[in-house]
Design a protein around this motif. Sequence first.
Motif, PDB file in Angstrom:
ATOM      1  N   ALA A 173     -38.832  28.407 -30.253  1.00  0.00           N
ATOM      2  CA  ALA A 173     -40.214  28.484 -29.765  1.00  0.00           C
ATOM      3  C   ALA A 173     -41.205  28.371 -30.911  1.00  0.00           C
ATOM      4  N   MET A 174     -40.946  29.081 -32.013  1.00  0.00           N
ATOM      5  CA  MET A 174     -41.861  29.019 -33.156  1.00  0.00           C
ATOM      6  C   MET A 174     -41.813  27.669 -33.854  1.00  0.00           C
ATOM      7  N   SER A 175     -40.648  27.017 -33.837  1.00  0.00           N
ATOM      8  CA  SER A 175     -40.569  25.656 -34.369  1.00  0.00           C
ATOM      9  C   SER A 175     -41.424  24.709 -33.530  1.00  0.00           C
ATOM     10  N   TYR A 176     -41.400  24.910 -32.228  1.00  0.00           N
ATOM     11  CA  TYR A 176     -42.212  24.085 -31.305  1.00  0.00           C
ATOM     12  C   TYR A 176     -43.701  24.316 -31.551  1.00  0.00           C
ATOM     13  N   ILE A 177     -44.096  25.570 -31.666  1.00  0.00           N
ATOM     14  CA  ILE A 177     -45.504  25.876 -31.931  1.00  0.00           C
ATOM     15  C   ILE A 177     -45.909  25.298 -33.281  1.00  0.00           C
ATOM     16  N   GLY A 178     -45.027  25.443 -34.274  1.00  0.00           N
ATOM     17  CA  GLY A 178     -45.315  24.868 -35.583  1.00  0.00           C
ATOM     18  C   GLY A 178     -45.468  23.363 -35.524  1.00  0.00           C
ATOM     19  N   PHE A 179     -44.632  22.702 -34.733  1.00  0.00           N
ATOM     20  CA  PHE A 179     -44.715  21.252 -34.595  1.00  0.00           C
ATOM     21  C   PHE A 179     -46.024  20.843 -33.920  1.00  0.00           C
ATOM     22  N   LEU A 180     -46.382  21.529 -32.831  1.00  0.00           N
ATOM     23  CA  LEU A 180     -47.606  21.192 -32.109  1.00  0.00           C
ATOM     24  C   LEU A 180     -48.847  21.344 -32.987  1.00  0.00           C
ATOM     25  N   THR A 181     -48.821  22.331 -33.884  1.00  0.00           N
ATOM     26  CA  THR A 181     -49.994  22.625 -34.695  1.00  0.00           C
ATOM     27  C   THR A 181     -49.907  22.018 -36.093  1.00  0.00           C
ATOM     28  N   SER A 182     -48.941  21.138 -36.316  1.00  0.00           N
ATOM     29  CA  SER A 182     -48.797  20.449 -37.595  1.00  0.00           C
ATOM     30  C   SER A 182     -49.636  19.171 -37.603  1.00  0.00           C
ATOM     31  N   ARG A 183     -49.651  18.488 -38.732  1.00  0.00           N
ATOM     32  CA  ARG A 183     -50.366  17.216 -38.817  1.00  0.00           C
ATOM     33  C   ARG A 183     -49.801  16.198 -37.832  1.00  0.00           C
ATOM     34  N   GLU A 184     -48.470  16.172 -37.704  1.00  0.00           N
ATOM     35  CA  GLU A 184     -47.843  15.228 -36.774  1.00  0.00           C
ATOM     36  C   GLU A 184     -48.235  15.535 -35.333  1.00  0.00           C
ATOM     37  N   GLY A 185     -48.203  16.806 -34.970  1.00  0.00           N
ATOM     38  CA  GLY A 185     -48.610  17.200 -33.623  1.00  0.00           C
ATOM     39  C   GLY A 185     -50.055  16.848 -33.350  1.00  0.00           C
ATOM     40  N   ARG A 186     -50.907  17.092 -34.338  1.00  0.00           N
ATOM     41  CA  ARG A 186     -52.323  16.761 -34.189  1.00  0.00           C
ATOM     42  C   ARG A 186     -52.507  15.274 -33.912  1.00  0.00           C
ATOM     43  N   GLU A 187     -51.780  14.443 -34.645  1.00  0.00           N
ATOM     44  CA  GLU A 187     -51.915  12.994 -34.466  1.00  0.00           C
ATOM     45  C   GLU A 187     -51.475  12.562 -33.077  1.00  0.00           C
ATOM     46  N   ILE A 188     -50.397  13.143 -32.563  1.00  0.00           N
ATOM     47  CA  ILE A 188     -49.928  12.784 -31.220  1.00  0.00           C
ATOM     48  C   ILE A 188     -50.991  13.130 -30.180  1.00  0.00           C
ATOM     49  N   ILE A 189     -51.542  14.347 -30.285  1.00  0.00           N
ATOM     50  CA  ILE A 189     -52.565  14.789 -29.334  1.00  0.00           C
ATOM     51  C   ILE A 189     -53.818  13.926 -29.457  1.00  0.00           C
ATOM     52  N   GLU A 190     -54.215  13.672 -30.679  1.00  0.00           N
ATOM     53  CA  GLU A 190     -55.461  12.937 -30.915  1.00  0.00           C
ATOM     54  C   GLU A 190     -55.377  11.488 -30.456  1.00  0.00           C
ATOM     55  N   GLU A 191     -54.199  10.894 -30.608  1.00  0.00           N
ATOM     56  CA  GLU A 191     -54.047   9.474 -30.296  1.00  0.00           C
ATOM     57  C   GLU A 191     -53.670   9.214 -28.848  1.00  0.00           C
ATOM     58  N   TYR A 192     -53.352  10.264 -28.097  1.00  0.00           N
ATOM     59  CA  TYR A 192     -52.953  10.044 -26.711  1.00  0.00           C
ATOM     60  C   TYR A 192     -54.178   9.689 -25.872  1.00  0.00           C
ATOM     61  N   ALA A 193     -54.115   8.546 -25.203  1.00  0.00           N
ATOM     62  CA  ALA A 193     -55.268   8.062 -24.438  1.00  0.00           C
ATOM     63  C   ALA A 193     -54.797   7.301 -23.213  1.00  0.00           C
ATOM     64  N   ILE A 194     -55.654   7.225 -22.223  1.00  0.00           N
ATOM     65  CA  ILE A 194     -55.434   6.412 -21.035  1.00  0.00           C
ATOM     66  C   ILE A 194     -56.627   5.488 -20.877  1.00  0.00           C
ATOM     67  N   ASP A 195     -56.364   4.201 -20.755  1.00  0.00           N
ATOM     68  CA  ASP A 195     -57.426   3.192 -20.672  1.00  0.00           C
ATOM     69  C   ASP A 195     -58.400   3.330 -21.826  1.00  0.00           C
ATOM     70  N   GLY A 196     -57.855   3.657 -23.010  1.00  0.00           N
ATOM     71  CA  GLY A 196     -58.679   3.757 -24.208  1.00  0.00           C
ATOM     72  C   GLY A 196     -59.483   5.032 -24.328  1.00  0.00           C
ATOM     73  N   GLU A 197     -59.329   5.970 -23.389  1.00  0.00           N
ATOM     74  CA  GLU A 197     -60.099   7.211 -23.409  1.00  0.00           C
ATOM     75  C   GLU A 197     -59.227   8.382 -23.845  1.00  0.00           C
ATOM     76  N   GLN A 198     -59.633   9.056 -24.922  1.00  0.00           N
ATOM     77  CA  GLN A 198     -58.912  10.206 -25.427  1.00  0.00           C
ATOM     78  C   GLN A 198     -59.010  11.354 -24.428  1.00  0.00           C
ATOM     79  N   LEU A 199     -57.868  12.000 -24.140  1.00  0.00           N
ATOM     80  CA  LEU A 199     -57.847  13.039 -23.118  1.00  0.00           C
ATOM     81  C   LEU A 199     -57.935  14.452 -23.677  1.00  0.00           C
ATOM     82  N   PHE A 200     -57.378  14.667 -24.875  1.00  0.00           N
ATOM     83  CA  PHE A 200     -57.363  15.996 -25.473  1.00  0.00           C
ATOM     84  C   PHE A 200     -57.783  15.907 -26.936  1.00  0.00           C
ATOM     85  N   PHE A 201     -58.383  16.981 -27.440  1.00  0.00           N
ATOM     86  CA  PHE A 201     -58.901  17.014 -28.796  1.00  0.00           C
ATOM     87  C   PHE A 201     -58.256  18.185 -29.534  1.00  0.00           C
ATOM     88  N   PRO A 202     -57.411  17.904 -30.545  1.00  0.00           N
ATOM     89  CA  PRO A 202     -56.698  18.983 -31.236  1.00  0.00           C
ATOM     90  C   PRO A 202     -57.653  19.854 -32.044  1.00  0.00           C
TER      91      PRO A 202
END
Length: 302
Positions: free
Chosen positions: A252-281
């Motif tokens: 669980a802590m590895s998962y939280i660490g991954f989500l809040t890491s630079r890599e996790g931030r990039e996944i969240i930031e780059e996720y979009a539908i029809d060019g529209e960003q859905l979530f902001f890390p």
Amino acid sequence: MIHRRRVLTAVAGGVTAALAGCLGDDDAPAEIHDETLTVTTTTSTYDTGLLDEVNAAFEDRYGVTVRAVAQGTGAALETGRRGDSDVVMVHARSLEDEFLREGYGINRRDLMFNDFVVVGPDDDPTGVDRMESVTDAFRAIAESESVFVSRGDDSGTHVKELAIWDAADADPEGEWYREAGSGMGEVLNQANRTPGYTLADRGTYVSQRSELDEVSIRVEGPIEGGSALLANPYGVVAVNPGVHETVNYDLAMSYIGFLTSREGREIIEEYAIDGEQLFFPEAVSEEPNFRQYVPENWTTEE
């Protein structure tokens, strides 16, 4: 109320896992294999497809399996209380704080945000289109008794909706107010079929927009300059192994660490539908919010 010593013991026992997840090199080799992590989360992260993106990257990195259970925030936290999940990802700070105070959750982190929007019929019979105040819009809907479809399921969206009705000093009662007891996707479909108004998170609305031909955004949230009351922050919390020793706390802590890491931030930031960003890390910040780990208004005297 769970005794505080059990909470502190669990925190101390998980320091190594927390540091490994949060401070490790994003390119370091995986050290966990052939384990399963159960995540209970909101329907919005599931319906938008973000969870698939995040979990696939985590599984690939660590060689594990993520079992995602999409529920309303209240139900997701209740699953955590029973010890049937290892980590909870939700979006209702008041319910998260209750979960922490009771001792069921530890090591909470701010994760990301988007916002809520008021969706309604394209002919807008109540005349709320582009209102700056969401409380004025809700009050107008109640006074006109226009159909409003509520989640009615103790989800984060439902908690926010009830808070807005309260702030508007309006009572959601009568035949016009319909409690669906369903996830956000189904509620949007019901509002579209009626057609009627509803409160939706922007991410789920955008992900389903192409299928909604009778309703669209009537009142904007803060991302587009609307009411700050419609802000929608998400948090992620590990279930306390001091209460349920069967939970996979290290993973669980590895998962939280991954989500809040630079890599996790990039996944969240780059996720979009029809060019529209859905979530902001918001986990990675030059000025971290250290109050994110504990309930709001927490003091050492509690």
